[in-house]
Design an enzyme around this catalytic site. Sequence first.
Site, mmCIF file in Angstrom:
data_model
loop_
_atom_site.group_PDB
_atom_site.id
_atom_site.type_symbol
_atom_site.label_atom_id
_atom_site.label_comp_id
_atom_site.label_asym_id
_atom_site.label_seq_id
_atom_site.Cartn_x
_atom_site.Cartn_y
_atom_site.Cartn_z
ATOM 1 N N GLU A 73 1.137 -1.517 0.381
ATOM 2 C CA GLU A 73 0.329 0.224 -0.205
ATOM 3 C C GLU A 73 0.888 1.196 0.435
ATOM 4 O O GLU A 73 0.866 2.915 0.679
ATOM 5 C CB GLU A 73 -0.726 -0.572 1.068
ATOM 6 C CG GLU A 73 -1.879 -1.045 1.296
ATOM 7 C CD GLU A 73 -2.665 -1.339 2.579
ATOM 8 O OE1 GLU A 73 -4.110 -1.457 2.276
ATOM 9 O OE2 GLU A 73 -2.513 -1.185 3.724
HETATM 10 C C1 NGO Z 1 -3.801 -4.707 4.525
HETATM 11 C C2 NGO Z 1 -2.945 -3.493 5.169
HETATM 12 C C3 NGO Z 1 -2.613 -3.185 6.972
HETATM 13 C C4 NGO Z 1 -4.026 -3.439 7.585
HETATM 14 C C5 NGO Z 1 -4.900 -4.274 7.074
HETATM 15 C C6 NGO Z 1 -6.645 -4.471 7.445
HETATM 16 C C7 NGO Z 1 -2.208 -5.359 4.017
HETATM 17 C C8 NGO Z 1 -0.952 -6.120 3.732
HETATM 18 N N1 NGO Z 1 -1.918 -4.175 4.512
HETATM 19 O O1 NGO Z 1 -3.313 -5.674 4.550
HETATM 20 O O2 NGO Z 1 -1.906 -2.271 6.939
HETATM 21 O O3 NGO Z 1 -3.963 -3.646 8.919
HETATM 22 O O4 NGO Z 1 -5.250 -4.975 5.708
HETATM 23 O O5 NGO Z 1 -7.127 -5.970 7.289
#
Ligand code: NGO
Length: 524
Positions: A338
Amino acid sequence: MTNRKPISSISAGIIVLFMIFMMSCGTKTPTDLSGESIIPKPLSVTATGDYFCLGKKADIYVQGEADELKHVAAYLADRLRPATGFPLEVKTTAEAPGKGNIFLTLSGADASLGDEGYSLTITKKLVTLAANKPAGLFNGIQTLRQLLPAEIEKSTAQESEWHIAGGTITDYPAYEYRGAMLDVARHFFSVDDVKRFIDLISVYKINTLHLHLSDDQGWRIEIKSWPNLALYGGKTEVGGGVGGYYTQEQYSDIVKYADDRFITIIPEIDMPGHTNAALASYPELNISGKATELYTGTEVGFSTLDTKKEITYKFVEDVFRELAELTTGPYLHIGGDETHVTRKEDYITFIERVQDIVISLGKQPVGWDEISLARLRPGAIAQYWSSAENANKAVAQGAKLIMSPASRVYIDMKYDSTTVIGYTWAGVTEVDKAYNWDPATLEPAIGRDNIIGIEAALWTETVTNMEEIEFMTFPRLPGIAEVAWTHSSLRNWDEYKLRLGNHAKRFKAMGINYYPSKLVPWAE
Ligand code: NGO
């Protein structure tokens, strides 16, 4: 008024004898080993109809003098002593011991059991656990625990008959990597909480604990060359609580505790995004050159390290060097997810350089599936969580995958719409949904050979204490552990849910705050 007669000394004697008899090995109870509720389900179970009784004279014998064997035996003794109240001494022997004992050996196990498999033979006379490696004995011990009455998990002496149904179990895992992730960044959890988590997951033969040690909301590990990361960046958490961090000494204590339970710790420093805690601690890591404010919200994707400055790579190298020294396992997790405010070409350069840093420190890089946008170095592992396209790119580069599909094994998802804590962005995940899938057929381009294993991920934006950790983890984790351990052809939800229902007593004996899903016939 009834005319009660005082109990005569003869009848009192009979009662005492009866009680001793009840607590001894006299009565025959469980006799069908193939009907026992073992999770994860073993590869093969052959029942004899016989049974072994663990009595107060039992000891645990290890074959030979090796310390690693004595440690595993001591671990078993520690599990069995509180509830039985028996001394259960650890003794060494050259040959199989006499009647009534438990025997652990690293000789005679079949090579096909590999490093983690075991064979457990229960006769009227002896319990023999054989494996090629101590890790296999440890896994066999988890099975043995589940063959004893649930009271064995209590911490005080119980009146019970410690019978074990007779027969042979031969068992080894389908996947070498069976993981759980705990996010200690969004909310911080104490060393004792992490140790309890380790104890609970080890019951189900999980062998890896991935600790998400940094994120926007907090930096949780002392780094001596960049002290503000923990001292300042560790000061808060989601919701504005006090946060916290592990000193290197405390962290090493966790690693040792995990190693003693054959669990490898994988430390994650998430970067170049999810880095606000670091950006707040050191202005030079920011594109603007100015430190950000500490963050206690739950947005994602707004932070980035300055991937163009050399100081950033010095930071990465210093952090991973210190972490590598504390890490006994082969992996360092670089995050990489992300990165919505990092330009794509900068992201790619960054991920390539960071992989090289990790490799130069003698470790293998692991990253979330987005890292496959970069050129993956030999040995790099991608963790599939949401993008099949990214996972396919990793496979096309020859990388292996850890499977953490959010819709199945993100155990921060709610069970159903009424679950008070948790997220729903990947759907709601009832216990059957977390169990009923096959990693090797989930995505068309990803086959068994591309996968090293499965990891359940507990993100903690909404999870604030140990009771909530347990509630989200149980009972989904035992099912995910079975997905990882048991060959898919042996798995079936309708049969599994009965075994799971029989674990309620064990959950209670261990004091686990579990979600009593209506889909499971709980045997109270
Ligand atoms: C995503 C995000 C995390 C969040 C999570 C919540 C990934 C790999 N990055 O998973 O920062 O905490 O969802 O479900």
